[in-house]
Design an enzyme around this catalytic site. Structure first.
Site, PDB file in Angstrom:
ATOM      1  N   GLU A 118       0.854  -1.185   0.000  1.00 44.24           N
ATOM      2  CA  GLU A 118       0.000   0.000   0.000  1.00 44.24           C
ATOM      3  C   GLU A 118       0.883   1.226   0.000  1.00 44.24           C
ATOM      4  O   GLU A 118       1.948   1.227   0.624  1.00 44.24           O
ATOM      5  CB  GLU A 118      -0.918   0.035   1.230  1.00 44.24           C
ATOM      6  CG  GLU A 118      -2.020  -0.997   1.227  1.00 44.24           C
ATOM      7  CD  GLU A 118      -1.587  -2.361   1.748  1.00 44.24           C
ATOM      8  OE1 GLU A 118      -2.324  -3.335   1.518  1.00 44.24           O
ATOM      9  OE2 GLU A 118      -0.514  -2.458   2.387  1.00 44.24           O
ATOM     10  N   TYR A 130       7.933   2.046  -7.369  1.00 51.69           N
ATOM     11  CA  TYR A 130       7.209   0.782  -7.469  1.00 51.69           C
ATOM     12  C   TYR A 130       6.868   0.463  -8.922  1.00 51.69           C
ATOM     13  O   TYR A 130       7.022  -0.685  -9.362  1.00 51.69           O
ATOM     14  CB  TYR A 130       5.946   0.816  -6.607  1.00 51.69           C
ATOM     15  CG  TYR A 130       6.213   1.161  -5.159  1.00 51.69           C
ATOM     16  CD1 TYR A 130       7.412   0.802  -4.530  1.00 51.69           C
ATOM     17  CD2 TYR A 130       5.291   1.867  -4.411  1.00 51.69           C
ATOM     18  CE1 TYR A 130       7.653   1.127  -3.209  1.00 51.69           C
ATOM     19  CE2 TYR A 130       5.527   2.200  -3.084  1.00 51.69           C
ATOM     20  CZ  TYR A 130       6.703   1.829  -2.490  1.00 51.69           C
ATOM     21  OH  TYR A 130       6.954   2.154  -1.184  1.00 51.69           O
TER      22      TYR A 130
END
Length: 159
Positions: A118, A130
């Site tokens: 998250e 990411y």
């Protein structure tokens, strides 16, 4: 795994990655407190190291100082990044990338087929990292962060 990290990720300086030990908890907690508005407690990290059979944490260290860390849970074929943090003064040195790549490799070795995490909707720097490593947005967790009720993107990558 950690001994190859410096060359693989072109870390600057003499940064070494290694598995976190109980002796690292105070340093990791200092990083956590410096990086997050609602940090995990010291006892949470002690529990992760001593009692969570699914958890592995790695630290980045230079000249005896912890600069960053990452936590990863691997349960059956799913891996989840619990936390990743690098001290503000040491960001931009690819430490976070090296830590994340190391956690991804651990998950592969443990035969996980996917990994999730998250990230705050506002944290575009982390999202860019990411995405660079193949993560894609898979949904939103509404009001996920308790300090300001900010939403989180759930991001996934196939390993």
């Amino acid at each position: 795994m950690a001994s190859q990290s410096k060359e693989d990720f072109e870390l600057s300086g003499d940064v070494e990655l290694r598995v976190m030990t109980l002796e690292d908890v105070d340093g990791v907690h200092k990083i956590e407190t410096a990086c997050f508005a609602t940090p995990w407690s010291r006892s949470a990290f002690v529990n992760e190291v001593l009692h969570n059979q699914f958890a592995t944490y790695f630290v980045a260290e230079e000249a005896g100082q912890l600069l960053g860390y990452i936590g990863c849970w691997v349960v059956i074929d799913d891996a989840n990044i619990t936390n990743i943090a690098v001290l503000p003064d040491y960001r931009g040195r690819k430490i976070g990338e090296a830590l994340l790549r190391t956690a991804m490799e651990l998950a592969r070795l443990k035969q996980a087929t996917r990994m999730s995490l998250e990230v705050r909707v506002s944290n575009t720097v982390a999202q860019n990292l990411y995405e660079k490593l193949g993560f894609q947005r898979g949904g939103i967790r509404k009001n996920y962060y308790t300090d300001n009720n900010e939403d989180a993107y759930v991001m996934w990558v196939t390993l």
